[in-house]
Enzyme design. Structure first.
Site, short mmCIF file in Angstrom:
data_model
loop_
_atom_site.label_atom_id
_atom_site.label_comp_id
_atom_site.label_asym_id
_atom_site.label_seq_id
_atom_site.Cartn_x
_atom_site.Cartn_y
_atom_site.Cartn_z
N ILE A 679 0.82 -1.23 0.00
CA ILE A 679 0.00 0.00 0.00
C ILE A 679 0.85 1.27 0.00
CG2 ILE A 679 -1.99 -1.04 1.13
CD1 ILE A 679 -1.01 0.13 3.77
N GLY A 680 2.16 1.14 0.10
CA GLY A 680 3.00 2.33 0.09
C GLY A 680 4.47 1.95 0.05
N GLY A 682 8.45 3.92 0.59
CA GLY A 682 9.22 5.11 0.92
C GLY A 682 10.70 4.82 0.91
N SER A 684 12.66 4.44 3.35
CA SER A 684 13.16 3.54 4.38
C SER A 684 12.60 2.13 4.25
CB SER A 684 12.81 4.09 5.77
OG SER A 684 11.42 4.27 5.87
N GLY A 685 11.71 1.91 3.29
CA GLY A 685 11.18 0.58 3.11
C GLY A 685 9.80 0.59 2.47
N LYS A 686 9.10 -0.54 2.57
CA LYS A 686 7.78 -0.68 1.99
C LYS A 686 6.76 -0.93 3.09
CE LYS A 686 9.40 -2.51 -2.45
NZ LYS A 686 9.30 -3.64 -3.42
N VAL A 687 5.50 -0.57 2.82
CA VAL A 687 4.42 -0.76 3.79
C VAL A 687 3.35 -1.65 3.15
CG1 VAL A 687 2.69 0.34 5.23
CG2 VAL A 687 4.86 1.49 4.81
N LYS A 701 5.58 -2.49 8.15
CA LYS A 701 6.64 -1.72 7.51
C LYS A 701 7.90 -2.56 7.45
CE LYS A 701 8.90 2.79 7.50
NZ LYS A 701 8.96 4.14 8.11
N ASP A 809 10.58 14.36 12.48
CA ASP A 809 10.04 14.41 11.11
C ASP A 809 8.52 14.54 11.16
OD1 ASP A 809 10.10 14.49 8.38
OD2 ASP A 809 10.29 12.34 8.09
#
Length: 986
Positions: A679-680, A682, A684-687, A701, A809
């Site tokens: 579903i996403g 980034g 730093s990794g995948k979700v 994550k 962040d």
């Protein structure tokens, strides 16, 4: 010899104590580098002052030295001759210890703008000689101790901008030596002003702004004969203004605005011969403005938003120093004094929202100082005085909604510093003069609903700063000048209901910022320029009731239009396919030559032939679809079997660390980590979204181990010893229990891969929702709820976690929303626990944050702390209020914070608030906007702590819950009602 003091030893002791003080604090900027323990003579050290014999330290001033750590009272109080201690604008934290009372010789103590917490020490009043106490801008909580009434020599006490509660103690009235009492901006419990404060007969300044005061102003204040400044603004005071205030004969400034005071202003103002400023605006005061008030040497008189009536006293024009006169929102009538401005250097004049009549005084700018002239919503008549054309100091002119007539003097059009010229809803005639070429600063030109005639001059294209040109409902004729395409900043062009003709300029692609174009009900012809399709921010286009011909430009279907109307023209040809939708059905009526799929647009031709082709195409499409589906199903099962076989080898290598009672195993998680559940993604990794066997969903994550590159934080850490740090930090975060922080269920790790399993948020991130086409779903109550939820989550991280956690962040994409739009702070994960030492909390010198959210001090300190999070959260608030992203090409080189500040200054709050929000919430939105601006202050010390932000937001919410509206004959809780829309006319 008894009593003999060795001078060298005394110096050495002073140096030793100061060196211990240095070691007790962090000094990242090396501000104390001159404090050398090998130098036994501290009198030459930075910030140190000794007595006349150069034997002992008497003063220590280390303000703005960027020092960190707890207050070292036990060390400093060994400096037995210390009389002055100033540590303002640092990061002194923890509590203020009661040992401070051991500094017996202190005369001056300034710990303002630090991070001190906890209660105020009652023992402070044991300092027998203390004259100056400044604890402004900390996080002190609890009540003011009653013991403070025992101060013997105190002259100044300032506790502004803390978190103090309780009520203001009557014992403060015992400090008869007091000259300055500053308690403003604290969340005190509702309570009255203690009448005992009238005993402070030496008081010169009383500053009690926004202290949650209720009740009446005490008559005892009449005894304060030396008082120069009385500020009781932003409270809940009621009743009349007591006549005793006019007995305070030294008063220079009185501020009572934003209360619920009522009745008439008392007589006796003539006694206040030194009075310079009166601000009693936004109350419920009635009656006539006292004539004797106008005899005083006033510089500023603010009486707006009351219920004053009658005529303005003629004597106001004789006040020789008056530079500010604000009377808007009253019931004043009659004429303005004919010589107003002749004797006074008026800079700001606002009489809007009254019933003034007659002509505008020709003398308003005789002193060449007038900057703002606001006269909207009155009954003024006649012409604009020609004398205002020479008023080159003017910057803001609003004369709308009056009965003014005649031609506008040519010089008015060309005033060089005016950025807003509003003449809406009058009876002006004539044309726009060519002298408008001189108005180089003009941003807003609003001429709607008048009788202007003639063509729009070519010189309009010289106004490179023009953002809005509204001239609808006039009688402008001729064609639009070709130079109008030079207006690269133009956002709104509204000229509907005129007599414009000719064709549109072709080079409209220069209107890169055009958001609204309304040329309806004119006589404009020719083709619609194809370049309209390149205007990427255009969302309102109305060209209806003109004489346009030719095709509808194909590029229009690429725009995100909220309104499109091209009805009743002479358009022809095929309608672009993306515009042939139901939502645009009424957008093309009355164009007989225009073809589309709707009834009434171009009759169908060769229907039988078309039907045959249609049948063939449908057959081919069905066969192709069946083949495609069969192939996809076959590939899916082959791929799933392959993934299962691959995982079955590695499951034994996974280590599970749980932080809650789990209803699932790592196998259930690992089996679902495929592209179908992604579903996403980034840096730093995948979700992944994983639906468990019990029907619940979790978000997983996936972070890569070995060499971990956390692009969001900029850290690059190699494996090995850092694996233990990862486990320790994840375990710490797993202990967090708060309703507004995303729950971390567990972590799964192998040597090469790390998984974090969180609760699943159905509505995704705030940033994705707010800045998408679904942003309209977020009404103001929902946005307010999200703001409070996120603030409470960050407050928990900053103030309730041990050790504290700095997010580093904070941004809208890291605030997730559940099914009820409840907000959770997310992605504060790994390596964001604040480093702690025996000396206290440190800031972190690592790259952190996202573009548009990074606090300005980061550029020169490269450090982040709680204040950095608060700045970023302020940007999120501005996003919620404006609906805009933190960085936008429309801002140019500015970010959202600078854009908001500049727009507020130049155009007002209406141009800042998201147009999708209901205007009935305007007052509440403005309050939240103010909190956002406080959080984004350029100076970290001016930003409120998150705990204070939460209190301010909650107090605003509790105020709204007490409001009742009448609906269907019954009183109901206040949400929003058309009758509540009382937006300021100015």
């Amino acid at each position: 010899m008894a009593g003999h003091i060795d001078i060298g030893e005394s110096k050495a002791n002073n140096g030793l104590y100061l060196h211990q003080f240095k070691l007790s604090l962090d000094d990242p900027d090396s501000s104390l580098s001159s404090w050398n323990d090998r130098d036994a003579h501290p009198c030459s050290w930075t910030g140190v002052t000794c007595d006349s014999t150069n034997t002992s330290v008497t003063q220590l001033d280390l303000s703005s030295s960027n020092l960190y750590g707890p207050f070292p009272a036990s060390i400093l109080c060994r400096l037995t001759n210390l009389t002055s201690l100033t540590l303002s604008n640092n990061s002194i934290n923890d509590t203020l210890p009661s040992e401070i009372s051991l500094c017996r010789n202190l005369l001056h103590l300034d710990l303002s703008q630090n991070l001190l917490t906890g209660p105020l020490p009652p023992t402070l009043s044991d300092l027998p000689n203390l004259r100056y106490l400044d604890l402004t801008g900390n996080n002190f909580s609890g009540p003011i101790p009653d013991s403070f009434g025992r101060f013997q020599n105190l002259e100044v006490i300032s506790l502004v901008y803390n978190l103090l509660d309780g009520t203001i103690p009557a014992s403060l009235g015992n400090i008869t030596t007091l000259k300055m009492l500053n308690l403003s901006y604290n969340p005190f419990l509702p309570g009255p002003i203690p009448p005992e404060l009238g005993n402070l007969t030496n008081l010169e300044i009383m500053w009690l702004t926004q202290c949650n005061l209720v009740g009446v102003i005490p008559d005892s204040f009449g005894r304060l004969k030396k008082l120069l400044d009385l500020d009781l603004a932003l409270n809940n005071l009621y009743g009349s203004v007591p006549g005793s205030l006019t007995e305070m004969t030294s008063l220079k400034q009185i501020e009572l605005y934003n209360n619920s005071l009522s009745g008439e202003l008392p007589q006796g103002w003539g006694n206040l011969t030194a009075l310079r400023l009166v601000d009693v605006s936004m109350n419920h005061l009635t009656g006539k403005i006292p004539d004797e008030l106008c005899w005083l040497p006033l510089e500023s008189l603010n009486l707006y938003q009351n219920h004053f009536e009658g005529e303005l006293p003629e004597s106001i024009a004789d006040s020789p120093n008056l530079y500010e006169l604000r009377l808007f929102g009253n019931r004043l009538a009659g004429k303005l004094p004919s010589n107003l401005g002749k004797n006074a250097p008026i800079r700001w004049l606002d009489v809007s929202g009254n019933q003034f009549s007659g002509e505008i005084p020709a003398t308003l700018c005789d002193n060449r100082k007038l900057e703002e002239l606001l006269m909207i919503n009155n009954l003024f008549s006649g012409e604009i005085p020609a004398s205002l054309g020479s008023c080159r100091s003017l910057m803001r002119v609003r004369l709308g909604f009056n009965r003014l007539s005649g031609e506008v003097p040519p010089a008015i059009w060309g005033l060089p510093h005016v950025y807003l010229l509003e003449l809406i809803d009058n009876s002006f005639s004539g044309s726009i003069a060519k002298t408008i070429a001189g108005a180089g600063n003009l941003s807003l030109l609003i001429l709607s609903k008048n009788n202007f005639t003639g063509s729009i001059p070519d010189e309009i294209g010289w106004l490179e700063n023009l953002e809005e040109f509204s001239g609808n409902d006039n009688m402008f004729n001729g064609s639009l000048p070709g130079s109008i395409v030079n207006l690269r900043q133009l956002g709104t062009l509204d000229l509907h209901n005129n007599k414009l003709s000719g064709e549109l300029p072709k080079e409209v692609r220069t209107w890169e910022k055009l958001n609204e174009l309304n040329l309806a009900n004119n006589e404009i012809g020719g083709n619609i320029p194809d370049e309209f399709g390149s205007l990427s921010v255009l969302n309102f286009l109305d060209l209806s009731n003109n004489q346009f011909s030719g095709k509808v430009p194909l590029g229009l279907q690429n725009l995100k239009l909220n309104r499109l109307n091209m009805s009743y023209n002479q358009l022809s040809g095929e309608l672009p396919p993306m515009l042939a939708k139901e939502m645009y059905r009424t957008s093309f009526l009355g164009n007989p030559g225009l073809c589309g799929d709707w009834n009434g647009l171009c009759n169908a031709k060769d229907e039988a032939k078309d039907a045959g082709y249609s049948w063939l195409l449908r057959t081919i499409f069905i066969v192709a679809t069946v083949v495609f589906v069969v192939g996809v199903v076959w590939f899916y099962f082959k791929y799933r079997n392959f993934k299962k076989a691959k995982r079955s080898i590695d499951k034994s290598k996974w280590t599970l660390m749980s932080f809650h009672k789990l209803g699932f195993s790592e196998d259930e998680i690992l089996n679902c980590l495929d592209d179908d559940s992604l579903i996403g993604s980034g840096s730093s990794g995948k979700v992944y979204k994983v639906v468990l066997s019990n029907g619940e969903a979790v978000a997983v994550k996936k972070l890569w181990g070995g060499i971990r590159k956390d692009m969001e934080s900029g850290d690059v850490e190699k494996g090995g010893s850092h694996d233990n740090a990862f486990d320790a930090e994840v375990e710490t975060l797993g202990k967090i229990r708060h309703k507004n922080i995303v729950k971390l269920w567990c972590s799964c790790t192998t040597r090469d891969c790390k998984l974090l399993v969180y609760e699943y948020m159905p509505n995704g991130s705030l940033g994705d929702l707010l800045h998408s086409s679904k942003g309209g779903l977020l009404d103001w109550p929902t946005r307010y709820k999200i703001t409070v939820d996120a603030a409470e989550g960050l407050s928990y991280l900053h103030h309730d976690c041990v050790p504290p956690i700095v997010h580093r962040d904070v941004k809208s994409n890291n605030i997730l929303l559940d099914s009820d739009f409840g907000a959770r702070v997310a992605d504060f994960g790994v390596a964001k626990v604040v480093e702690t030492t025996a000396r206290g909390t440190k800031s972190m010198s690592v790259i952190a944050g996202s573009c548009g959210y990074i606090a300005p001090e980061y550029a020169y300190t490269l450090r982040v702390n709680e204040k950095s999070d608060i700045y970023s959260f302020g940007v999120v608030i501005l996003e919620l209020v404006t609906g805009r992203r933190p960085m936008d090409p429309e801002f140019g080189e500015k970010d959202l914070v600078k854009w908001v500040c500049i727009t507020l200054d130049q155009k007002g709050v209406d141009h800042v608030i998201d147009s999708r929000l209901d205007s009935c919430y305007k007052d509440d939105i403005r309050k939240v906007l103010n909190i956002g601006l406080m959080c984004t202050s350029p100076l970290p010390i001016n930003r409120p702590a998150m705990r204070r932000v939460v209190k301010m937001l909650q107090e605003m919410g509790s105020e709204n819950q007490t409001k009742l509206i009448k609906k269907d004959g019954k009183l109901s809780p206040y949400y929003c009602d058309d009758a509540s829309d009382q937006a300021s006319v100015a």
